[in-house]
Every structure is written in structure tokens, then in C-alpha cells.
Design an enzyme around this catalytic site. Structure first.
Site, PDB file in Angstrom:
ATOM      1  N   GLU A 173      -7.258 -42.638   5.694  1.00 62.91           N
ATOM      2  CA  GLU A 173      -8.753 -42.515   5.822  1.00 62.91           C
ATOM      3  C   GLU A 173      -9.070 -43.278   7.087  1.00 62.91           C
ATOM      4  O   GLU A 173      -8.506 -44.167   7.437  1.00 62.91           O
ATOM      5  CB  GLU A 173      -9.180 -43.079   4.651  1.00 62.91           C
ATOM      6  CG  GLU A 173      -9.597 -44.665   4.726  1.00 62.91           C
ATOM      7  CD  GLU A 173      -8.559 -45.532   4.234  1.00 62.91           C
ATOM      8  OE1 GLU A 173      -7.243 -44.808   4.289  1.00 62.91           O
ATOM      9  OE2 GLU A 173      -8.558 -46.693   4.756  1.00 62.91           O
ATOM     10  N   SER A 216     -13.016 -58.513  15.546  1.00 62.73           N
ATOM     11  CA  SER A 216     -11.893 -57.639  14.751  1.00 62.73           C
ATOM     12  C   SER A 216     -11.899 -56.420  16.070  1.00 62.73           C
ATOM     13  O   SER A 216     -10.801 -55.795  15.780  1.00 62.73           O
ATOM     14  CB  SER A 216     -12.538 -57.323  13.598  1.00 62.73           C
ATOM     15  OG  SER A 216     -13.986 -56.657  13.651  1.00 62.73           O
ATOM     16  N   LYS A 254      -6.728 -53.207  13.489  1.00 59.04           N
ATOM     17  CA  LYS A 254      -6.121 -52.324  12.584  1.00 59.04           C
ATOM     18  C   LYS A 254      -4.710 -52.154  13.034  1.00 59.04           C
ATOM     19  O   LYS A 254      -3.825 -51.685  12.201  1.00 59.04           O
ATOM     20  CB  LYS A 254      -6.647 -50.920  12.723  1.00 59.04           C
ATOM     21  CG  LYS A 254      -8.351 -51.041  12.277  1.00 59.04           C
ATOM     22  CD  LYS A 254      -8.168 -51.390  10.670  1.00 59.04           C
ATOM     23  CE  LYS A 254      -9.713 -51.086   9.920  1.00 59.04           C
ATOM     24  NZ  LYS A 254      -9.792 -51.438   8.682  1.00 59.04           N
TER      25      LYS A 254
END
Lengths: 394, 256
Positions: free
Chosen positions: A107, A374, A85
Site C-alpha cells: 500500500e 523523515s 521508507k
């Protein structure tokens, strides 16, 4: 092709009140994406702050154990803040600052995007407010405190199903209340144009690095790249630079929850139909009247009833394939990678590991699979313990 | 001539909104007739949606109640078909694009026309995407209502030039819901719009008191009130009709 479209998917389906904001963002992005100074600053942040390039690690024990294709793990879990991210957030925060914005809103599902946004806001002296479904604030209590520690304000969202889709609704609503100083740092390759393109561009560094690292390690491209898919940002990042390399299979792993035939799942490609929601035309889990379905996954980060529009196109054209992975398969893979390689993956990423365990034995030993890890699994340890009936306190 | 545009020809218009099927379809039907009798110029009926991103908490909750009570697009269409024969006040649907898209765009617009719906409002379909429905609406004689907001700036004129029925002017930033104060920025935009078109302009979002209605109708051709009425429905449930009548009457007299 119309602007912001991936085949028929994509578009800008948002209230008029936000149109000037997304157009301002598009104009700024079109300018800065080719600006050498912007790219130099972003590259510096990715290297010196996020810790890129991330490793491409040969999982020798896993490869031997499964007895088929060689398995490499792309270690996005080693990035600062513990997931992919940060790649997107550093890009968007830098862009927002160039646009003169002083406040980031976002969000979050599992909390990884919220943590990354709060981190970037702290670094760049920006205000930060995060919207998170109330159910997710309970599942991921540690990440809530982490965001607050970083100086962000966290709003638990109590509308609808109190998960990721409701967090997106509430962030969109907040943006309509306060636009001029605020950037919505969208966390995945979804939402109205230009977000799916911007987020993909900031994440495609994953596949760019995989390609370079694989050529150096093996002198050739991998045969398959596997990534988990919720909205789809880590998968889009891991796939993008391979889209034109037809020998590389691209495989997205969706959260099937209790099973694709059980109502408690979040497998959009398996069960979804074409719809228009959250600013985009794409595939969504919904009923015959277009009411968005309450979805479910053990993974808060994959617990989303839609998928990014570029994935919908990759699915439709057959360039990528999407497979369902259940909660129990993901939990087993979570434990497997921990014990086999000493790497605790995020429960989201464990969905990709689970499919790699099925696929590798079916492929020859001369084949190569890359699994995108990830994120790291520290945030999930308490939830996995609960799943296994172990009562631990964080 | 559009029936909706006509509704603005006799003084300033008072436009009311209720969520269809909240608390049930029968109450919605009674409220439509009651509001028409009390002087509503146009009536918007919300087709409830699971994720109404342009709505504040009051209408979100109404949508949830309506869906939990079993309201569907088909049930609302059937009710409208019957009620539209008992009132001359033009009826509009307000809903999001997904319920329309999934129902089938052509089927939905055709059924709207058959059932006596005069126009539709789709808050998540901006000017750039209106091709999803505009052709079908033209063919079937249903006005597709366009919206402008205080952030529209140079977009306002482009939108107004192609507007049908009336132009829905969002009063201020934010989602639907009652506001204690409403600024005048939308008024400046209306001046620009009036230079290029004679489309009636009605202001909505945040208006709940007769004072606000008077102030906003003074700078426009009408006002739209939703959350304040939906709030009365929430409070009194199936017994809300006399309270809604009283409120509509008080607001109507303030719109001049």
C-alpha cells in the site's frame, strides 16, 4: 507477554486464509534476523545503495531564530528515494527474496513507501504492484509516474474514502488472492504480527545512528526526539533506542488536519478509541458502532485512522507523548524550514518541525532537540502551491 | 445439541447470506422470511462494516449502501428479535471484530442470544485470537463459527477439533465474490478434517451457479452463497424478493 503483543495492543486479527503466510514470515524473520549473512547483505545495501548513515545536522539558523534548545535534524530525507521508507523496504525485500518470493505488493499513501518498494523490486528483480487510494494518486501524481518508471504497476483504489486505509484493505485482499509467490511489504509499524516488530526492527537504525552521532557531536543524549506519526514507522525508528533512556522525551506529532475539534482530522491518539482493525488491536478513529471514521490530513502519508500498536502502548504507559499539529501549522513549518535552513521537508515531516518550533523556545539553550526529517518535500511542492492558491502545473 | 448442527441433519444444507440493511432493514426482514420459505437451511445476516477486508466488490458495495441508508447494529438486532420468532431457520450474524469490540463484546453476544441469533461468523478473527469471543459465546449458547481455507494445511485439524455449529470452508484463494471456476483443493482438506471430527462442513466463497453448488455439495455437507444473492438485491433494490426467491429455489434444488 503474549506473542506479538505490546501490552494489550497488537495481535493477529486477519482472515484464516492469510494465517499461514504471516506464520511463514514470522518463522523466516526469526531465522534471518540473527543470520550473519543476511545482516551483512542488508548492511551493504543500506550503506552502498540507500546512502546510510544519514546525517545528523545541526540547524544553526533555526536554533538561533527560535532562541531556545539546540536543534538537530536527522536527515532521512537524504536517503535514496527520499525518505526513511527505504530502510524497511530493503529489509523486507531481502527477506522476501530469501523466502523465495518473487513478487512484492504494498500500500502507499503519499507514495513514498510505494516508490521505495518499486525501487527495491527493480533492484532485486521482483515483480511489484502498488495499491494507492485514487484521491492520493491525484494528490501525488508525480509519485505514481515515478513508481511506473521503476517498473511497478499502480492500482488506484476506488473503494471507501479512496485514501491510505482503503489502499491497505485492497493490498490485504490482493494478498488473499495470491499468496505463494507474493510478499506484502507492509509500509508501517502496523498490521498483524509480525509486521509491527519487523518494520520497527528495520527502522530502529534511525535511533541507533542518532544516539551514536549525538554522543559524538555533544557527548550526551538529546533531551527530546520529535517525529511525525501516521502509522508510525519513522517515529518508532527514531524513538526505539531511546525508550530505556528516561531523560529523553519522545514526542509524536499527529495530523490534526483542520483541528482536533473539527471532524476533518487524522489525530488517532487525540480522538481515537481502542479497536481491532487491519490485523491489530490499537487505537482508531471510529464511531460508536465501530465503523472506521473517514479521516483527513493535507498529508497523504499521515491520513490514516489508526496507529501502530507499539505507539498505543508507549502512549498508554506515558513513555511517549503525542501532540496534534494542524494543516496550517505544518504548511507554515514546511515554508519555514525551506527558507531558514534551505531544506524542503516532506509535508509529513513538517508536522514534526512545526512542534519543534513551539517547543524549542520553551527549553533552555543548554537543551537539545532532535527532529526526524523523515522525507524530502519535492513531492509536496505542487500541493503546497495549490494550498497557497498558486496554480502551477507539474 | 446446537440448532445450527441440527440444520445439517436432514440432508445437505443450503446456507444463504445477505447484507443486513441493504437496501433497508424492512427488505432484509422480508428476504429472511422469503429465503426460509424457499428452503434455506441457515441464514447469515451481514452486519455492515466500513472496511470489510475479506469481501469482494459486491459485498463491499452492499455494506456501503446499508451504512448510507442508516443501518446500525442495534437496528439489526431489533429486527432479528422480531423475525426470529417467525421462522425456525437458525439465523447467524456475519461481521468483523471491530463492530463487535466497539459495541462491547459481552453486550453484543448477550443481545445476540436474546434476539435469537444462533451463531456468529467473524472472518478477521482467526483461531489464535478467538479467545476474544469464544468464552462469551459458550456462556450464552451462541455458536462461534470457525473457518478453514485452502492455505490452512496443518492448521485445519486444530481448528476443526474446536469448531462449533459447522465448519466454514473457504473454497479457494481470494475474497468473497462469484468465480467462474472453483478448484477442488478444499476437498482434500475436508478429508483430513473428517478423520478427526464429525462437525458439518459447508463450503463458501465464489459459488453462484447450480452446477457449482452441486459440485461443492457433493464433497461437503452444504454450500454457502452470498455475493450472488447480494447481487440480485443490488440489481432490484426493494423489489428484489421474487427474484431472490426464484434464485434460492433453483440453488436449493441443486444442493444434494
Amino acid at each position: 507477554m503474549r506473542k506479538g503483543r505490546f501490552g494489550e495492543y497488537g495481535g493477529q486479527y486477519i482472515p484464516e486464509i492469510l494465517m499461514s503466510a504471516v506464520q511463514e514470515l514470522e518463522d523466516a524473520y526469526e531465522y534471518y534476523k540473527n543470520d550473519p549473512q543476511f545482516n551483512k547483505e542488508l548492511d551493504g545495501l543500506l550503506r552502498n545503495y540507500a546512502g546510510r548513515p544519514s546525517l545528523l545536522y545541526f540547524a544553526r539558523k533555526m536554533t538561533l531564530d527560535l532562541g531556545g534548545a539546540k536543534i538537530y535534524l536527522k536527515r532521512e530525507d537524504l536517503n535514496h528515494t527520499g525518505s526513511h521508507k527505504i530502510n524497511n523496504v530493503l529489509g523486507q525485500a531481502l527477506l522476501a527474496r530469501k523466502m523465495g518470493k518473487t513478487r512484492l505488493i504494498a500500500e502507499t499513501g503519499a507514495g513514498q513507501h510505494g516508490v521505495a518498494t518499486a525501487t527495491a523490486a527493480a533492484l532485486m528483480n521482483m515483480e511489484c504492484e502498488i495499491f494507492m487510494g485514487k484521491e492520493d494518486t491525484e494528490r501525488q501524481a508525480l509519485n505514481v509516474f515515478r513508481m511506473e518508471l521503476l517498473g511497478a504497476k499502480v492500482h488506484p483504489v476506488t473503494s471507501g474514502t479512496m485514501t491510505l486505509k482503503d489502499a491497505v484493505n485492497e493490498t490485504l485482499r490482493e494478498w488473499t488472492r495470491r499468496i505463494s509467490d507474493t510478499h506484502y511489504a507492509m509500509g508501517s509499524v502496523m498490521g498483524p504480527h509480525p509486521f509491527p516488530t519487523i518494520v520497527r526492527d528495520f527502522q530502529k537504525i534511525i535511533s541507533k545512528e542518532i544516539k551514536e552521532q549525538m554522543l559524538e557531536a555533544e557527548g550526551r543524549l538529546p533531551d527530546a526526539v520529535i517525529a511525525c506519526v501516521g502509522g508510525g514507522s519513522n517515529a518508532m525508528g527514531a524513538f526505539y533506542e531511546f525508550i530505556n533512556d528516561s531523560s529523553v522525551r519522545l514526542i509524536g506529532c499527529e495530523a490534526a488536519g483542520l483541528g482536533v475539534d473539527n471532524p476533518k482530522n487524522a489525530a488517532t491518539i487525540a480522538n481515537g478509541t481502542v479497536g481491532i482493525f487491519h490485523g491489530m488491536k490499537s487505537l482508531f478513529c471510529q464511531d460508536e458502532y465501530g465503523q472506521i471514521a473517514p479521516v483527513y490530513s493535507i498529508s497523504a502519508g499521515l491520513d490514516y485512522p489508526g496507529i501502530g500498536p507499539e505507539h498505543a502502548q508507549l502512549f498508554e504507559t506515558g513513555r511517549a507523548q503525542y501532540v496534534p499539529v494542524t494543516d496550517s501549522e505544518a504548511v507554515e513549518a514546511f515554508e519555514y524550514l525551506s527558507k531558514t535552513e534551505g531544506i524542503i521537508p516532506a509535508i509529513e515531516s513538517a508536522h514534526a518541525v512545526a512542534y519543534a518550533r513551539k517547543l524549542a523556545p520553551q527549553m533552555g539553550r543548554d537543551k537539545i532537540i532532535v527532529v526526524n526529517i523523515s522525507g524530502r518535500g519535492d513531492k509536496d511542492v505542487a500541493a503546497i502551491a495549490r494550498y497557497r492558491g498558486v496554480d502551477i502545473h507539474e | 445439541m446446537s440448532r445450527i448442527k441440527d440444520a445439517f441433519s436432514d440432508g445437505k444444507a443450503f446456507v444463504t447470506f445477505i447484507t443486513g440493511g441493504d437496501p433497508d432493514i424492512e427488505t432484509t426482514e422480508r428476504l429472511i422470511l422469503a429465503m426460509a420459505e424457499e428452503g434455506a437451511s441457515l441464514i447469515e445476516i451481514g452486519i455492515p462494516f466500513s472496511d470489510p477486508v475479506a469481501e469482494g466488490p459486491v459485498i463491499q458495495a452492499a455494506d456501503e449502501r446499508a451504512l448510507a441508508a442508516g443501518c446500525t447494529t442495534d437496528k439489526l438486532l431489533d429486527m432479528v428479535k422480531s423475525v426470529s420468532q417467525r421462522t425456525d431457520v437458525p439465523l447467524l450474524f456475519m461481521t468483523y471484530l471491530n463492530p463487535i469490540f466497539t459495541y462491547g463484546r459481552e453486550k453484543f453476544i448477550k443481545r445476540c442470544a436474546e434476539c435469537g441469533i444462533a451463531g456468529i461468523i467473524v472472518p478477521d478473527m482467526p483461531f489464535e485470537e478467538k479467545g476474544e469471543l469464544s468464552g462469551l459465546c459458550e456462556e450464552n449458547g451462541v455458536d462461534l463459527i470457525s473457518m478453514i481455507a485452502p492455505t490452512s494445511d496443518s492448521r485445519a485439524v486444530m481448528i476443526a477439533r474446536e469448531a462449533r455449529g459447522f465448519l466454514y470452508c473457504v473454497s479457494s484463494l481470494g475474497v468473497t465474490g462469484m468465480r467462474s471456476e472453483i478448484g477442488m483443493e478444499i476437498g482434500r482438506l475436508l478429508v483430513k478434517v473428517r478423520e478427526v471430527t464429525d462437525i458439518p462442513c459447508a463450503i463458501g466463497f465464489g459459488i453462484s451457479t447450480p452446477e457449482q453448488a452441486a459440485k461443492m455439495s457433493a464433497i461437503s455437507d452444504g454450500v454457502i452463497v452470498g455475493s450472488a444473492i447480494v447481487n440480485i438485491v443490488a440489481e432490484h433494490g426493494k423489489d428484489c424478493e421474487p427474484y431472490v426467491r426464484e434464485y434460492v429455489r433453483s440453488m436449493k434444488s441443486a444442493v444434494k
